[in-house]
Scaffold this active site. Sequence first.
Site, PDB file in Angstrom:
ATOM      1  N   HIS A  10       0.887  -1.242   0.123  1.00 46.37           N
ATOM      2  CA  HIS A  10       0.072   0.009   0.186  1.00 46.37           C
ATOM      3  C   HIS A  10       0.568   1.428  -0.070  1.00 46.37           C
ATOM      4  CE1 HIS A  10       1.214   0.695   4.103  1.00 46.37           C
ATOM      5  NE2 HIS A  10       0.716  -0.462   4.270  1.00 46.37           N
ATOM      6  N   GLU A  82      -2.217  -7.619   7.285  1.00 43.54           N
ATOM      7  CA  GLU A  82      -0.737  -7.642   7.785  1.00 43.54           C
ATOM      8  C   GLU A  82      -0.914  -8.368   9.032  1.00 43.54           C
ATOM      9  OE1 GLU A  82       2.134  -7.669   8.023  1.00 43.54           O
ATOM     10  OE2 GLU A  82       2.637  -5.276   7.546  1.00 43.54           O
TER      11      GLU A  82
END
Length: 192
Positions: A10, A82
Amino acid sequence: MKKTLYIMRHGQTLFNVLHKIQGWCDSPLTELGIQQAKTAGKYFTDNQIDFDAAYCSTAERSSDTLELVTDMPYTRLKGLRELSFGRFEGEPEFLHPASDPVKHFGDFYVQFGGEDDFVAQKRVNDTLTKIMNQDDNQTVLAVSHAGAIMMFSDLWTDIQKIKDSGFSNCSILKFTFENNKFSFEKIINFKN
């Protein structure tokens, strides 16, 4: 048949700038993060790379990045999230037990309500394998996170090469997929 996976980190977030641990917690993209995502989108357009499917983690920093890269429909998946750092979420990065992101944290964060590194690694690998085994998915884009991408990559290549290449926000790793195995092809980095 050989397929292609582009897995992308990202864009830069507020917590990246503040050097705070962000696993399952979230923070917004910065102006630079927005620009990084647009640059990555331009890379795919300029190189005439079209995707059969797009995926991202359930974190808004991933979906916001993906929406800046392409306007195609996409699927958010928890399997691309994550590592969970438990009570360490939002705390300063220097509190990590290992200063080298190439090393695994093992089960360190479990005692603080977080996730075992190797459990997270299996989660990400299983998710990407399932994605790539879908018949229509020949060329796929997945937006995820630094730790998740490093853990996944550690199964399939020497991640020291990736780390040494300057893996940063919106870096893209290209893998091929055949016979349930991933092969690392290259990393695409952009100047920030």
